[in-house]
Design a protein around this motif. Sequence first.
Motif, PDB file in Angstrom:
ATOM      1  N   SER A   1       0.852  -1.177   0.000  1.00 33.66           N
ATOM      2  CA  SER A   1       0.000   0.000   0.000  1.00 33.66           C
ATOM      3  C   SER A   1       0.893   1.233   0.000  1.00 33.66           C
ATOM      4  N   THR A   2       0.836   1.992  -1.062  1.00 33.85           N
ATOM      5  CA  THR A   2       1.763   3.104  -1.239  1.00 33.85           C
ATOM      6  C   THR A   2       1.669   4.123  -0.110  1.00 33.85           C
ATOM      7  N   ILE A   3       0.465   4.262   0.492  1.00 31.20           N
ATOM      8  CA  ILE A   3       0.310   5.267   1.554  1.00 31.20           C
ATOM      9  C   ILE A   3       0.181   4.655   2.953  1.00 31.20           C
ATOM     10  N   HIS A   4       0.130   3.320   3.049  1.00 28.75           N
ATOM     11  CA  HIS A   4      -0.018   2.714   4.377  1.00 28.75           C
ATOM     12  C   HIS A   4       0.964   1.575   4.607  1.00 28.75           C
ATOM     13  N   ILE A   5       2.038   1.523   3.865  1.00 33.12           N
ATOM     14  CA  ILE A   5       2.971   0.406   4.018  1.00 33.12           C
ATOM     15  C   ILE A   5       3.566   0.366   5.419  1.00 33.12           C
ATOM     16  N   ASP A   6       3.711   1.529   6.064  1.00 34.00           N
ATOM     17  CA  ASP A   6       4.306   1.557   7.401  1.00 34.00           C
ATOM     18  C   ASP A   6       3.398   0.933   8.460  1.00 34.00           C
ATOM     19  N   GLU A   7       2.164   0.587   8.080  1.00 36.24           N
ATOM     20  CA  GLU A   7       1.264  -0.125   8.987  1.00 36.24           C
ATOM     21  C   GLU A   7       1.332  -1.641   8.765  1.00 36.24           C
ATOM     22  N   GLY A   8       2.130  -2.063   7.795  1.00 35.59           N
ATOM     23  CA  GLY A   8       2.299  -3.495   7.551  1.00 35.59           C
ATOM     24  C   GLY A   8       1.636  -4.008   6.298  1.00 35.59           C
TER      25      GLY A   8
ATOM     26  N   ARG B   1      -1.445  10.496   4.770  1.00 35.24           N
ATOM     27  CA  ARG B   1      -1.414  10.513   3.305  1.00 35.24           C
ATOM     28  C   ARG B   1       0.006  10.487   2.763  1.00 35.24           C
ATOM     29  N   ARG B   2       0.986  10.318   3.643  1.00 41.97           N
ATOM     30  CA  ARG B   2       2.358  10.253   3.165  1.00 41.97           C
ATOM     31  C   ARG B   2       2.544   8.959   2.386  1.00 41.97           C
ATOM     32  N   SER B   3       3.280   9.018   1.283  1.00 45.13           N
ATOM     33  CA  SER B   3       3.409   7.862   0.407  1.00 45.13           C
ATOM     34  C   SER B   3       4.864   7.443   0.265  1.00 45.13           C
ATOM     35  N   LEU B   4       5.047   6.182  -0.116  1.00 41.95           N
ATOM     36  CA  LEU B   4       6.382   5.641  -0.340  1.00 41.95           C
ATOM     37  C   LEU B   4       6.465   5.136  -1.775  1.00 41.95           C
ATOM     38  N   PRO B   5       6.917   5.968  -2.701  1.00 38.56           N
ATOM     39  CA  PRO B   5       7.060   5.513  -4.089  1.00 38.56           C
ATOM     40  C   PRO B   5       8.146   4.450  -4.191  1.00 38.56           C
ATOM     41  N   PHE B   6       8.097   3.668  -5.258  1.00 39.14           N
ATOM     42  CA  PHE B   6       9.048   2.566  -5.387  1.00 39.14           C
ATOM     43  C   PHE B   6      10.491   3.058  -5.401  1.00 39.14           C
ATOM     44  N   LYS B   7      10.738   4.212  -5.965  1.00 46.49           N
ATOM     45  CA  LYS B   7      12.114   4.724  -6.026  1.00 46.49           C
ATOM     46  C   LYS B   7      12.708   4.837  -4.629  1.00 46.49           C
TER      47      LYS B   7
ATOM     48  N   LEU C   1       9.113  -1.443   9.205  1.00 48.30           N
ATOM     49  CA  LEU C   1       7.978  -0.510   9.219  1.00 48.30           C
ATOM     50  C   LEU C   1       8.455   0.896   9.539  1.00 48.30           C
ATOM     51  N   ALA C   2       9.417   0.990  10.459  1.00 49.56           N
ATOM     52  CA  ALA C   2       9.982   2.300  10.795  1.00 49.56           C
ATOM     53  C   ALA C   2      10.743   2.885   9.607  1.00 49.56           C
ATOM     54  N   GLU C   3      11.438   2.039   8.856  1.00 50.90           N
ATOM     55  CA  GLU C   3      12.158   2.504   7.670  1.00 50.90           C
ATOM     56  C   GLU C   3      11.180   3.049   6.623  1.00 50.90           C
ATOM     57  N   TYR C   4      10.059   2.353   6.438  1.00 54.06           N
ATOM     58  CA  TYR C   4       9.061   2.839   5.475  1.00 54.06           C
ATOM     59  C   TYR C   4       8.565   4.228   5.893  1.00 54.06           C
ATOM     60  N   ALA C   5       8.275   4.378   7.177  1.00 54.23           N
ATOM     61  CA  ALA C   5       7.778   5.664   7.666  1.00 54.23           C
ATOM     62  C   ALA C   5       8.830   6.756   7.485  1.00 54.23           C
ATOM     63  N   ASN C   6      10.083   6.440   7.762  1.00 54.72           N
ATOM     64  CA  ASN C   6      11.162   7.436   7.657  1.00 54.72           C
ATOM     65  C   ASN C   6      11.408   7.868   6.210  1.00 54.72           C
ATOM     66  N   ASN C   7      11.109   6.982   5.262  1.00 57.07           N
ATOM     67  CA  ASN C   7      11.370   7.291   3.854  1.00 57.07           C
ATOM     68  C   ASN C   7      10.134   7.770   3.096  1.00 57.07           C
ATOM     69  N   ALA C   8       8.981   7.804   3.782  1.00 55.97           N
ATOM     70  CA  ALA C   8       7.754   8.255   3.119  1.00 55.97           C
ATOM     71  C   ALA C   8       7.827   9.746   2.804  1.00 55.97           C
ATOM     72  N   GLN C   9       7.075  10.144   1.786  1.00 57.41           N
ATOM     73  CA  GLN C   9       7.106  11.526   1.314  1.00 57.41           C
ATOM     74  C   GLN C   9       5.737  12.177   1.498  1.00 57.41           C
ATOM     75  N   GLY C  10       5.721  13.472   1.782  1.00 57.09           N
ATOM     76  CA  GLY C  10       4.479  14.200   1.984  1.00 57.09           C
ATOM     77  C   GLY C  10       4.420  14.789   3.372  1.00 57.09           C
ATOM     78  N   SER C  11       3.492  15.725   3.577  1.00 53.00           N
ATOM     79  CA  SER C  11       3.417  16.449   4.840  1.00 53.00           C
ATOM     80  C   SER C  11       2.282  15.997   5.739  1.00 53.00           C
ATOM     81  N   VAL C  12       1.281  15.281   5.186  1.00 47.02           N
ATOM     82  CA  VAL C  12       0.145  14.827   5.985  1.00 47.02           C
ATOM     83  C   VAL C  12       0.380  13.369   6.365  1.00 47.02           C
ATOM     84  N   ASN C  13       0.424  13.084   7.667  1.00 47.14           N
ATOM     85  CA  ASN C  13       0.837  11.766   8.141  1.00 47.14           C
ATOM     86  C   ASN C  13       0.095  10.619   7.471  1.00 47.14           C
TER      87      ASN C  13
END
Length: 401
Positions: A68-75, A132-138, A118-130
């Motif tokens: 899930s591009t916007i919820h991967i940090d939740e598993g 709605r922050r997303s993790l693109p494949f790049k 999960l912490a790594e996904y959150a640290n690398n996510a992009q965007g300002s709204v928690n």
Amino acid sequence: MSDWLQTTLGRLYLANNSKLGAHTDEPTVMSLSKYDGFVRADDYFDKRIASEKLDGYKTVEPGGWAYSTIHIDEGSIARNNRGETGVISPMYTTLRWRGEGVALPEYAELMVRTPRMLAEYANNAQGSVNRRRSLPFKAFSTIPITLPPLPVQERIVEVIGAVDDQIAALEGEAEAATRVRGGLLDEFTGAASSDTKPLGELCPVIGSGPSWAAKDESSVPSKEAWTVLKITNTRPDGSIDLSELAYVVGLPARTKVIGPTSLVMIRTNGNRKRIGNVYLPPEEVHGAAVSAFQFILDAADVEARDYLYLVLRSPRIQHQMSESASGSTGLGNLAVRWLKTLEIPWPHAEMRELQVESVQAIDAKIAAIRAEADHLRSVRAGLLSGLLDRTIDIESAKLEV
């Protein structure tokens, strides 16, 4: 760790994102649960959540991956182990495995959902709204990982699999006991008998909670605020989560509150299976209000409350309440007038007491089984963490399991 490979997630995955395109036959629509991985959407949800037009949905073949591009940090990242090709919403990023020779897919399934990842996904996510922050494949592909040699991966998968098998066996035991419980309740409530009473006679007061504006709700208690038990605090299995209670300012003084002989019932819901679900509120929320989507039922006494709690949760009566809710689409609603006329089996006091004791004995068994399963889950989490960071030796862990 000199024999462990330092690399990135990009060594294991390539972005896929192949779309279904024009089609004639309806494909299997899947969703991705942070707990259950890939699931059939029709089985997981009570209504269609997919778009009518599926051309833009992404295909996932057996063995394919998605997150899930916007919820991967939740598993929400998993491999498709269902043995069938399906499609998934464009909101997901789909992946192709390229880890042959350096990683086992089964090992990767363990690794990518650890708290550290999960912490790594959150640290690398992009965007300002928690939310709605997303993790693109790049960005996903550059996250660093450390891989043990393949034989060590195989042993880790074996050890964790042994624990998973134990947990699954316990869950099967609990499910079997739950089915016995449901059958027993249906036997109590389904027997032909003239010993019935309308619910309105057994619960002299049945009232719904008030409505309030979102601005009046807070997560912080105060002297001015009412404690409120909302639908989000209740679970389909009958449990109540008190970790996130709401507090509302400005409710009417006449607002009905939960008391020692109260039950709480869901009055209105988009999921018809939840309409009529009843809950036994713990002492911590005595004095709390409920929302307009719920009822408070005040039984005549504690004995009546305990019996009604079991009977109203029986599969037969639960189905009867769900089917009697108004509205064929959208929100269904259970009417107070109908609920008061619902006939409830009411045998003599000694029989009611015996029935309650019988069901409570099964409940105690189920609770003990689930507590053991929860303990094993905690053991599994610590074991997996230790194996991946090498604070636990794989050979000793294998012997202990």
